[in-house]
Scaffold this active site. Structure first.
Site, mmCIF file in Angstrom:
data_model
loop_
_atom_site.group_PDB
_atom_site.id
_atom_site.type_symbol
_atom_site.label_atom_id
_atom_site.label_comp_id
_atom_site.label_asym_id
_atom_site.label_seq_id
_atom_site.Cartn_x
_atom_site.Cartn_y
_atom_site.Cartn_z
ATOM 1 N N ASP A 1 0.595 -0.879 0.025
ATOM 2 C CA ASP A 1 0.241 -0.201 -0.236
ATOM 3 C C ASP A 1 1.032 1.335 0.122
ATOM 4 O O ASP A 1 1.691 1.367 0.746
ATOM 5 C CB ASP A 1 -1.037 0.224 1.324
ATOM 6 C CG ASP A 1 -2.535 0.454 1.143
ATOM 7 O OD1 ASP A 1 -3.343 0.179 1.480
ATOM 8 O OD2 ASP A 1 -2.417 1.677 0.335
ATOM 9 N N ASP B 1 -2.916 4.848 -2.487
ATOM 10 C CA ASP B 1 -3.680 5.334 -1.472
ATOM 11 C C ASP B 1 -4.600 6.779 -2.071
ATOM 12 O O ASP B 1 -3.906 7.347 -2.049
ATOM 13 C CB ASP B 1 -3.566 5.198 -0.569
ATOM 14 C CG ASP B 1 -4.405 6.143 0.788
ATOM 15 O OD1 ASP B 1 -5.302 4.779 0.837
ATOM 16 O OD2 ASP B 1 -3.644 6.953 1.382
ATOM 17 N N GLU C 1 -6.963 4.041 -5.676
ATOM 18 C CA GLU C 1 -7.859 4.131 -4.864
ATOM 19 C C GLU C 1 -8.397 4.914 -5.544
ATOM 20 O O GLU C 1 -7.630 6.618 -5.018
ATOM 21 C CB GLU C 1 -7.689 4.095 -3.780
ATOM 22 C CG GLU C 1 -8.716 4.008 -2.597
ATOM 23 C CD GLU C 1 -8.811 4.656 -1.487
ATOM 24 O OE1 GLU C 1 -7.721 5.541 -0.904
ATOM 25 O OE2 GLU C 1 -9.702 4.602 -0.572
ATOM 26 N N HIS D 1 -10.964 -2.720 4.375
ATOM 27 C CA HIS D 1 -10.453 -1.646 6.097
ATOM 28 C C HIS D 1 -11.424 -0.814 6.852
ATOM 29 O O HIS D 1 -11.611 0.091 7.250
ATOM 30 C CB HIS D 1 -9.314 -1.722 5.630
ATOM 31 C CG HIS D 1 -8.451 -0.709 4.910
ATOM 32 N ND1 HIS D 1 -8.593 -1.255 3.437
ATOM 33 C CD2 HIS D 1 -8.569 0.468 5.442
ATOM 34 C CE1 HIS D 1 -7.804 0.613 3.177
ATOM 35 N NE2 HIS D 1 -7.795 0.994 4.168
ATOM 36 N N ASP D 2 -12.257 -0.329 5.197
ATOM 37 C CA ASP D 2 -12.592 1.045 4.956
ATOM 38 C C ASP D 2 -14.410 0.944 5.417
ATOM 39 O O ASP D 2 -14.716 1.359 5.241
ATOM 40 C CB ASP D 2 -12.237 2.068 4.307
ATOM 41 C CG ASP D 2 -10.861 3.044 4.311
ATOM 42 O OD1 ASP D 2 -10.239 2.958 3.185
ATOM 43 O OD2 ASP D 2 -10.378 2.880 5.674
HETATM 44 O O1 TEU Z 1 -9.185 6.066 2.349
HETATM 45 C C1 TEU Z 1 -9.567 7.104 1.602
HETATM 46 C C2 TEU Z 1 -11.115 7.218 2.045
HETATM 47 O O2 TEU Z 1 -11.991 8.488 1.810
HETATM 48 C C3 TEU Z 1 -11.878 6.562 3.022
HETATM 49 O O3 TEU Z 1 -11.692 6.520 3.979
HETATM 50 C C4 TEU Z 1 -12.750 6.014 3.218
HETATM 51 O O4 TEU Z 1 -13.278 6.195 1.299
HETATM 52 C C5 TEU Z 1 -13.868 6.842 3.410
HETATM 53 O O5 TEU Z 1 -13.176 6.245 4.635
HETATM 54 C C6 TEU Z 1 -15.461 5.840 4.099
HETATM 55 O O6 TEU Z 1 -15.752 6.754 4.708
HETATM 56 C C7 TEU Z 1 -7.683 5.942 1.847
HETATM 57 C C8 TEU Z 1 -7.226 4.046 3.158
HETATM 58 O O7 TEU Z 1 -7.803 3.344 2.687
HETATM 59 C C9 TEU Z 1 -7.756 4.626 4.446
HETATM 60 O O8 TEU Z 1 -8.339 3.781 5.167
HETATM 61 C C10 TEU Z 1 -7.125 5.710 4.819
HETATM 62 O O9 TEU Z 1 -7.933 6.748 5.934
HETATM 63 C C11 TEU Z 1 -7.506 7.231 3.954
HETATM 64 O O10 TEU Z 1 -7.306 6.964 2.681
HETATM 65 C C12 TEU Z 1 -6.364 8.560 4.692
HETATM 66 O O11 TEU Z 1 -5.078 7.347 4.343
#
Ligand code: TEU
Length: 548
Positions: free
Chosen positions: A97, A193, A243, A317-318
């Site tokens: 990542d 990311d 992403e 994970h989000d």
């Molecule tokens: O996620 C991007 C993001 O916008 C996420 O926060 C997610 O889409 C959102 O929480 C949904 O409500 C990436 C990573 O996957 C995330 O874990 C990180 O917190 C974020 O970027 C910042 O690096």
């Protein structure tokens, strides 16, 4: 020639919650290595590790303080190199990542940048004398005043995550050098990311009245990715996935079309906002099934026609656990878990399996805010209460939408800490770990786990899954999602009943396919699957793939 990664499946590992080989409360790299035989048996081809670099862990590693060092909580570089070697021996590639929209404010670059306006690192970040209207995705202004620096710095996420200045060529070179460092260690892929946020308009225009954010798919994002491709990926066998936050179909075609020389594929999240009333995440709500089908169908048709390539996924994970979000985590847990897997793995693109999805893990339904760890969740709790939202409504939304829903420890067996660790984990287990775990399913051919294993194998056996087009037959049906995947030599029928009732429909095109006489069941979540025909009747949460 279809690249072989188009037949591949990626398994996403959140190392903090995957497996702790040394028994401590958080997972580690040795724990991932210890589970490689399981992942090889499952049949996945790539392992995406979420960030394992030195980090203060404000955002569980997405706040990187040293891109070239393994955070001691996960182990050391020798552990990482052993993991890469052992995964490779089993035919699996490691995908790291890469978080380069921002660094932790504890990164040496930021600590130098804030010393003075003429510091050589100053322009690695984005500074202003006054904030504009941009809002952080974690709530509040996207600008934080730093007294030592004497200016505001941009943070699209947490205040501890300072956005990098991609218009500054030395920053780009530092990132490219770092990426080559990991490729030289045998890494074979990158997940990038929020990579579509890296290009900010030089004049930092306020968000416009309908909330358009000018840094999304910003002015130079494609130039930067093409330079990254030229200077890092070209000439190497690297799988890359971007992403893409709030992006468009047109941009994703550009990001992932092979002639663009940018990325292999893209994640987009539009299908995961169908339970966001008026676009608001922090409101408990049922999801809109028709909208879910419409969005997924639009992206399937559009990327197929445009020559792009989707990363296809239900959760990460989000996101909340898909079984709790779009399935039935109660009476039909097994059936609906298999249905969701079948619906997704029939689509065109590269499937991503998020740790625990393959055994039907569910949201933990934590009732108390003290059970949560996620910075986005805790910020939302604080800001919503401050805004006058009743605590019961806030907690209902958090129970349904928190990112911690996906971050409870992987459930390996029914022992005290689910085989994850030797002490109480950093976050509580989901309450059903004694029933829902790998050990309970590993030798059960009717389990969710074996269903995923069969789906993963299908993608390598049937070209129609890779190359076929997409046609939805039931766009407006309230419970059925039936779609075709077609090549000149084969037609795949994927039929799913997203409800707890028996549902029927008349679909003449299925009758035509059946009349050809060579249709057979590829996979189903009932042993006694009906023959393909114009009259479709599916039992609660029944899913079938026919090949004709
Ligand atoms: O996620 C991007 C993001 O916008 C996420 O926060 C997610 O889409 C959102 O929480 C949904 O409500 C990436 C990573 O996957 C995330 O874990 C990180 O917190 C974020 O970027 C910042 O690096």
């Amino acid at each position: 020639m279809t690249p072989d990664w188009k037949q591949s499946v990626v398994y996403q590992i959140y190392p903090k919650s995957f497996c702790s080989a040394h028994g401590q409360a958080t997972g580690d790299l040795a724990g991932v290595t210890a589970r490689l035989d399981y992942l090889h048996w499952l049949g996945v081809d790539w392992l995406w590790l979420t960030p394992i670099y030195v980090s203060p862990q404000r955002d569980n590693g997405y706040d990187v303080a040293d891109y070239r060092a393994i955070d001691p909580r996960y182990g050391d570089m020798a552990d990482f190199e052993r993991l890469v070697t052992e995964a490779g021996r089993r035919g699996m590639g490691v995908m790291l990542d890469i978080v380069v929209n921002h660094t932790s404010t504890e990164h040496a670059w930021f600590q130098a940048a804030r010393q003075s306006r003429d510091n050589p690192w100053r322009d690695f970040y984005l500074w202003r004398d006054a904030p504009n209207t941009w809002q952080s995705k974690f709530g509040g202004s996207a600008w934080e005043y730093d007294p030592l620096a004497g200016q505001y710095y941009l943070h699209l996420f947490d205040t501890s995550q300072a956005d990098l200045n991609w218009d500054h060529p030395p920053l780009r070179q530092a990132v490219f050098d770092m990426m080559r460092f990991w490729l030289d260690k045998g890494v074979r892929g990158f997940r990038l990311d929020v990579i579509n946020l890296i290009s900010k308009p030089a004049d930092f225009p306020d968000d416009d009245s309908d909330g358009r954010r000018f840094y999304t798919d910003g002015p130079h994002v494609h130039d930067h990715l093409q330079q990254m491709h030229r200077e890092v990926f070209a000439g190497r066998d690297v799988l890359t996935v971007g992403e893409m936050s709030s992006t468009s179909l047109a941009h994703c075609i550009r990001y992932s079309h092979p002639d663009q020389h940018e990325l292999s594929m893209t994640f987009n999240f539009h299908h995961l906002k169908v339970d966001y009333p008026d676009g608001h995440k922090w409101v408990a709500a049922r999801y809109d099934f028709i909208a879910l089908k419409r969005i997924l169908s639009t992206w399937q048709e559009g990327m197929h026609a445009g020559g792009g390539w989707n990363a296809i996924f239900w959760c990460n994970h989000d996101q909340p656990r898909v079984l709790s979000r779009f399935g039935d985590a109660g009476a039909y847990r097994v059936q609906s878990a298999k249905l969701l897997a079948t619906a997704l793995h029939g689509l065109q693109g590269t499937p991503y399996v998020y740790q625990g999805e393959e055994i039907g893990m569910t949201n933990p339904d934590f009732a108390e805010i003290t059970q949560y760890r996620d910075v986005e969740t805790l910020n939302a709790h604080r800001l919503l209460l401050a805004g006058g939202v009743p605590e019961a409504e806030v907690m209902a939304a958090i129970r349904q939408k928190s990112r911690d829903n996906a971050r409870t420890p992987m459930q390996w067996d029914a022992s005290e800490h689910a085989g994850f660790s030797g002490e109480a984990p950093w976050i509580e287990l989901a309450p059903n770990w004694r029933e829902v775990n790998v050990a309970a399913q590993r030798d059960d051919p009717d389990s969710v786990l074996h269903h995923y294993r069969r789906l993963i194998a299908l993608r390598k056996q049937h070209p129609v899954l890779v190359d076929g087009d997409y046609l939805c037959l039931t766009p407006d049906h309230s419970a059925l999602w039936v779609y075709l995947r077609r090549t000149p030599n084969a037609t795949l029928v994927v039929a799913c009943n997203f409800s707890g009732e028996t549902v029927g429909d008349t679909l003449p095109s299925l009758g035509t396919l059946a009349a050809a006489g060579n249709a057979r069941v590829l996979i189903a979540n009932h042993p006694d699957t009906p023959a393909l025909g114009a009259e479709l009747h599916l039992r609660p949460w029944e899913a079938v793939m026919w090949l004709a």
